[in-house]
Motif scaffolding. Structure first.
Motif, short mmCIF file in Angstrom:
data_model
loop_
_atom_site.label_atom_id
_atom_site.label_comp_id
_atom_site.label_asym_id
_atom_site.label_seq_id
_atom_site.Cartn_x
_atom_site.Cartn_y
_atom_site.Cartn_z
N TYR A 122 -7.40 1.30 14.99
CA TYR A 122 -6.97 1.74 16.62
C TYR A 122 -6.22 0.58 17.17
O TYR A 122 -6.28 -0.69 17.16
N ASP A 123 -4.96 1.08 17.68
CA ASP A 123 -4.11 0.19 18.45
C ASP A 123 -4.61 0.23 19.95
O ASP A 123 -5.64 0.92 20.21
N ALA A 124 -3.77 -0.32 20.94
CA ALA A 124 -4.46 -0.26 22.04
C ALA A 124 -4.71 1.06 22.82
O ALA A 124 -5.57 1.30 23.70
N ASP A 125 -3.90 2.15 22.58
CA ASP A 125 -4.06 3.44 22.70
C ASP A 125 -4.98 4.41 22.05
O ASP A 125 -4.92 5.55 22.66
N ALA A 126 -5.37 3.88 21.05
CA ALA A 126 -6.17 4.68 20.53
C ALA A 126 -7.52 5.29 21.09
O ALA A 126 -8.12 4.29 21.26
#
Length: 216
Positions: A122-126
């Motif tokens: 997960y990146d910050a927007d996932a």
């Protein structure tokens, strides 16, 4: 809240669903991260999952043992590069059984022959929508390990994606196990808190290692 001022404690979120904070120490977290980075390399590496409706999941994924795709399993990356799936290491199965023993008891862990790992980045927007882990041919407990950034984990009921559900924070090193009456509960990740992972880990984003028994 400040975890040092308000220590987090073990919690049973629902019958058969247990959260154990800080289960992985710093050294074990580093070892798992190094392994995840190796598994994420091609072939059969980290990929974007496409849904049957033509959309894509925002969390990227790599699989071990068997390759998951909506809604089944294969021995090759059928929706990616077509390469054979990387093997599931025995030590990861041992870790899964220990996780179940520490949360649900040794009896629940005895027959849990873990042979699949789904690793989501997960990146910050996932995000991850509410779903059930129901493509396996067994009801053995699911083991979830967190590395890196803290997320909001939403654990719901077995009937629908709607309420009632419980939101809790999963931090780096946390363990969450769900089996028994909660094995097929809906769950998801509505939010990730960027920049909240331990700086010494050296991970930007969040990794979730989910261990399952295929029954295949």
């Amino acid at each position: 809240m400040d975890a040092e001022l308000f220590p987090r404690s073990r919690g049973e979120i629902a019958p058969g669903a247990v959260h154990l904070p800080d289960w992985l120490d710093a050294g074990r977290q580093r070892e798992l991260l190094a392994a995840c980075r190796e598994w994420a390399c091609p072939p059969a590496g980290l990929r974007t999952v496409r849904t049957p409706g033509g959309g894509t999941m925002t969390a990227r994924q790599v699989c071990l043992g068997l390759h998951w795709y909506p809604y089944g399993y294969a021995r090759t990356v059928v929706d990616g590069d077509g390469a054979p799936v990387k093997p599931f290491p025995a030590w990861l199965g041992d870790l899964g059984r220990r996780a179940v023993a520490d949360t649900l008891g040794t009896g629940a862990a005895a027959d849990a022959a873990y042979d699949i790992a789904l690793i989501n980045f997960y990146d910050a927007d996932a995000r991850m929508g509410m779903h059930r882990d129901s493509d396996e041919r067994t009801d053995a407990p699911v083991v979830s390990l967190s590395l890196g950034d803290t997320c909001v984990f939403r654990f719901g009921n077995t009937e629908s994606r709607a309420r009632p559900y419980t939101d809790l924070e999963l931090c780096s090193g946390d363990l969450f196990v769900f089996g028994g009456p909660s094995r097929f509960a809906y769950h998801g990740v509505p939010r990730v808190h960027p920049g909240t992972g331990p700086p010494e880990l050296g991970l930007t984003g969040r990794l979730n290692i989910t261990l399952r028994v295929s029954g295949r």
